[in-house]
Scaffold this active site. Structure first.
Site, PDB file in Angstrom:
ATOM      1  N   LYS A 149     -12.951   1.083  15.747  1.00 34.84           N
ATOM      2  CA  LYS A 149     -11.667   0.390  15.962  1.00 34.84           C
ATOM      3  C   LYS A 149     -11.308   0.328  17.441  1.00 34.84           C
ATOM      4  CE  LYS A 149      -9.941   0.838  11.631  1.00 34.84           C
ATOM      5  NZ  LYS A 149      -9.145   1.171  10.539  1.00 34.84           N
ATOM      6  N   ASN A 197       0.844  -1.199   0.000  1.00 35.05           N
ATOM      7  CA  ASN A 197       0.000   0.000   0.000  1.00 35.05           C
ATOM      8  C   ASN A 197       0.874   1.240   0.000  1.00 35.05           C
ATOM      9  OD1 ASN A 197       0.495   0.857   2.873  1.00 35.05           O
ATOM     10  ND2 ASN A 197      -0.321  -1.198   3.220  1.00 35.05           N
ATOM     11  N   LYS A 227       8.270 -16.591 -11.070  1.00 34.84           N
ATOM     12  CA  LYS A 227       7.417 -15.544 -11.622  1.00 34.84           C
ATOM     13  C   LYS A 227       6.274 -16.152 -12.442  1.00 34.84           C
ATOM     14  CE  LYS A 227       7.534 -11.459 -14.503  1.00 34.84           C
ATOM     15  NZ  LYS A 227       8.240 -10.725 -15.533  1.00 34.84           N
ATOM     16  N   LYS A 244     -10.776  -3.374  18.736  1.00 34.39           N
ATOM     17  CA  LYS A 244      -9.403  -3.817  19.076  1.00 34.39           C
ATOM     18  C   LYS A 244      -9.131  -3.734  20.582  1.00 34.39           C
ATOM     19  CE  LYS A 244      -7.723  -3.091  14.541  1.00 34.39           C
ATOM     20  NZ  LYS A 244      -6.643  -3.608  13.718  1.00 34.39           N
ATOM     21  N   ASP A 261      -4.201  -6.354   5.146  1.00 37.45           N
ATOM     22  CA  ASP A 261      -5.197  -7.196   5.811  1.00 37.45           C
ATOM     23  C   ASP A 261      -5.141  -8.630   5.316  1.00 37.45           C
ATOM     24  OD1 ASP A 261      -6.302  -5.244   7.479  1.00 37.45           O
ATOM     25  OD2 ASP A 261      -7.373  -4.353   5.776  1.00 37.45           O
ATOM     26  N   PRO A 276      -2.617 -11.939  10.551  1.00 34.38           N
ATOM     27  CA  PRO A 276      -2.924 -11.750  11.984  1.00 34.38           C
ATOM     28  C   PRO A 276      -3.032 -10.266  12.304  1.00 34.38           C
ATOM     29  CG  PRO A 276      -0.617 -12.389  11.668  1.00 34.38           C
ATOM     30  CD  PRO A 276      -1.273 -12.470  10.319  1.00 34.38           C
ATOM     31  N   ASP A 277      -3.915  -9.921  13.243  1.00 36.35           N
ATOM     32  CA  ASP A 277      -4.056  -8.525  13.664  1.00 36.35           C
ATOM     33  C   ASP A 277      -3.062  -8.277  14.807  1.00 36.35           C
ATOM     34  OD1 ASP A 277      -4.848  -6.100  14.925  1.00 36.35           O
ATOM     35  OD2 ASP A 277      -6.779  -6.256  13.904  1.00 36.35           O
ATOM     36  N   ILE A 278      -1.996  -7.563  14.506  1.00 33.79           N
ATOM     37  CA  ILE A 278      -0.896  -7.384  15.461  1.00 33.79           C
ATOM     38  C   ILE A 278      -1.368  -6.566  16.668  1.00 33.79           C
ATOM     39  CG2 ILE A 278       1.470  -6.516  15.732  1.00 33.79           C
ATOM     40  CD1 ILE A 278       1.624  -6.743  12.571  1.00 33.79           C
TER      41      ILE A 278
END
Ligand code: C5P
Length: 405
Positions: free
Chosen positions: A345, A216, A295, A349, A285, A313-315
């Site tokens: 959030k 990103n 390739k 979280k 995500d 995984p959501d750190i």
């Protein structure tokens, strides 16, 4: 990152003792003046063998002091007058001989006299050593350095690398930019003194094959600015960075990773030994469920490949769920409805503070605007450069930690 006028209102007494690094001090004067400081230069006799007072006078806009018997001072006390108006005294370069003089409290020339006559509470002393590596490593020098630190001096560097004598090792004076930044850091309030801070920054890169991947537009600038601000505030900082092209802030321990899984596996074992965790990284995500070893080639039949994705995984959530985990701060990079998404959030979280920002408006830029969302409500940190916002955020975090105790 804007360095403009970070030293506005500060009066710096810059001392030069003898050494080839004196040439770097000319640039240092220019950078300090550019950052808004007034600079008064004092040179030892040896320093004048390397660079002339005229050069430093031109760059500082003030006549340079070299002589303890300078008749220009009405009271004939240059050593007293000079340090009474200074916010800090920086000796750069500080030779082995000058450090020895400081350690012994000798005062046989204007520079050493001024250092000794300085009101230690009001005019702190910073020292940037510059010498050959053998001189630096000599037990006498090491003993003297410990002594001046025990007496309250801050020692900046030395750096490591090629030396004028042709040898390589410790003893180079820090570069002018590094010394300017060290001085800027020195003047910041030590709101996180003794604290440990863990920060994630930048994007992650999830490989599809050896040459392609999902990533990103995060540049890492906000996270790096927070790392710098936390270090300036006196914290011991560990920065876990995705693939970015940014220099490591001074004094920060940096660990580079590529994927979300690597970031997770690096952060989790470190989290419990840190008191604060700031998750600024824009973690992907999802990642491709399989990575091709080679390739992926076009097959000539115009059939596009289809990728199956799997969730990373959501750190932040994992760190927030640790039984004795750090104080957690999350970031929310949104494209709209900042307050609503940030509050969602916060709940999802289970963290005490979420910092919202508009991703497309800030990615890659040097400025930003932040919205702080916590159980009490919302607070806007208006548009500013990222370093100033990072310092504001550090203050907010420090206040919340004090309240928690
Ligand atoms: O809703 P989202 O998961 O994007 O929340 C963003 C916040 O969570 C950021 O602080 C980000 O660093 C963190 N995060 C994380 N691990 C993930 C995804 C997001 O730590 N896998």
């Amino acid at each position: 990152m804007s360095e403009s006028k970070q030293l506005a209102g500060k009066h710096v007494l810059l001392g030069l003792s003898g050494g080839i690094a004196c040439y770097k001090s000319a640039e240092l004067v220019r950078l300090l003046v550019k950052a808004g400081a007034t600079v008064q230069v004092v040179m030892s006799e040896a320093a004048q063998a390397f660079i002339t007072p005229i050069t430093l006078q031109a760059l500082s806009g003030r006549s340079v002091y070299t002589d303890q018997w300078d008749a220009r001072e009405a009271n004939n006390m240059a050593h007293i007058n000079l340090s009474r108006e200074a916010d800090a005294m920086l000796v750069a370069p500080a030779s082995a001989d000058f450090i020895a003089k400081l350690a012994q409290g000798r005062a046989d020339d204007l520079l050493s006299l001024t250092a000794l006559a300085r009101p230690t509470e009001r005019c702190p002393l910073l020292v940037a050593p510059a010498m050959n590596r053998e001189m630096w490593l000599h037990p006498a020098t090491q003993r003297n350095v410990l002594q001046i630190q025990a007496d309250g001096a801050s020692v900046l560097g030395p750096g490591n690398g090629e030396q004028a004598c042709g040898e390589t090792g410790d003893g180079r004076m820090l570069e002018a930019e590094e010394l300017r930044d060290a001085l800027i850091a020195f003047f910041q309030p030590k709101l996180l003194a003794g604290k440990t801070v863990l920060i994630t920054a930048g994007p992650t890169f999830e490989p599809i094959d050896p040459v392609r991947g999902i990533t990103n537009l995060s540049s890492g600038k906000m996270g790096f600015a927070i790392a710098r601000a936390a270090a300036e505030a006196g914290a011991a900082v560990t920065l876990v960075a995705g693939p970015v092209h940014l220099p490591t802030p001074a004094g920060v321990r940096r660990i580079d990773v590529q994927t979300a899984q690597q970031m997770h596996d690096t952060v989790l074992p470190l989290a419990s030994s840190h008191q604060i965790f700031v998750a600024t990284a824009a973690v992907a995500d999802w990642r491709p469920a399989q990575t091709n070893a080679h390739k992926i080639k076009k097959d000539g039949k115009k059939i596009s490949p289809v990728f199956e994705l799997t969730e990373n995984p959501d750190i932040l959530a994992a760190v927030a769920a640790l039984p004795k985990g750090p104080f957690c701060v999350g970031f929310a990079a949104e494209s709209q409805d900042l307050a609503r998404h940030a509050r969602e959030k916060l709940d999802r979280k289970k963290v005490p503070l979420i910092v919202g920002n508009l991703g497309p408006a800030t990615f890659g830029r040097d400025d930003n605007a932040l919205l702080l969302v916590d159980a009490q409500g919302e607070r806007e940190l208006p548009h500013n450069d990222k370093l100033s916002l990072a310092r504001d955020l550090v203050r907010e975090i420090a206040e919340r930690l004090t309240e928690k105790r």
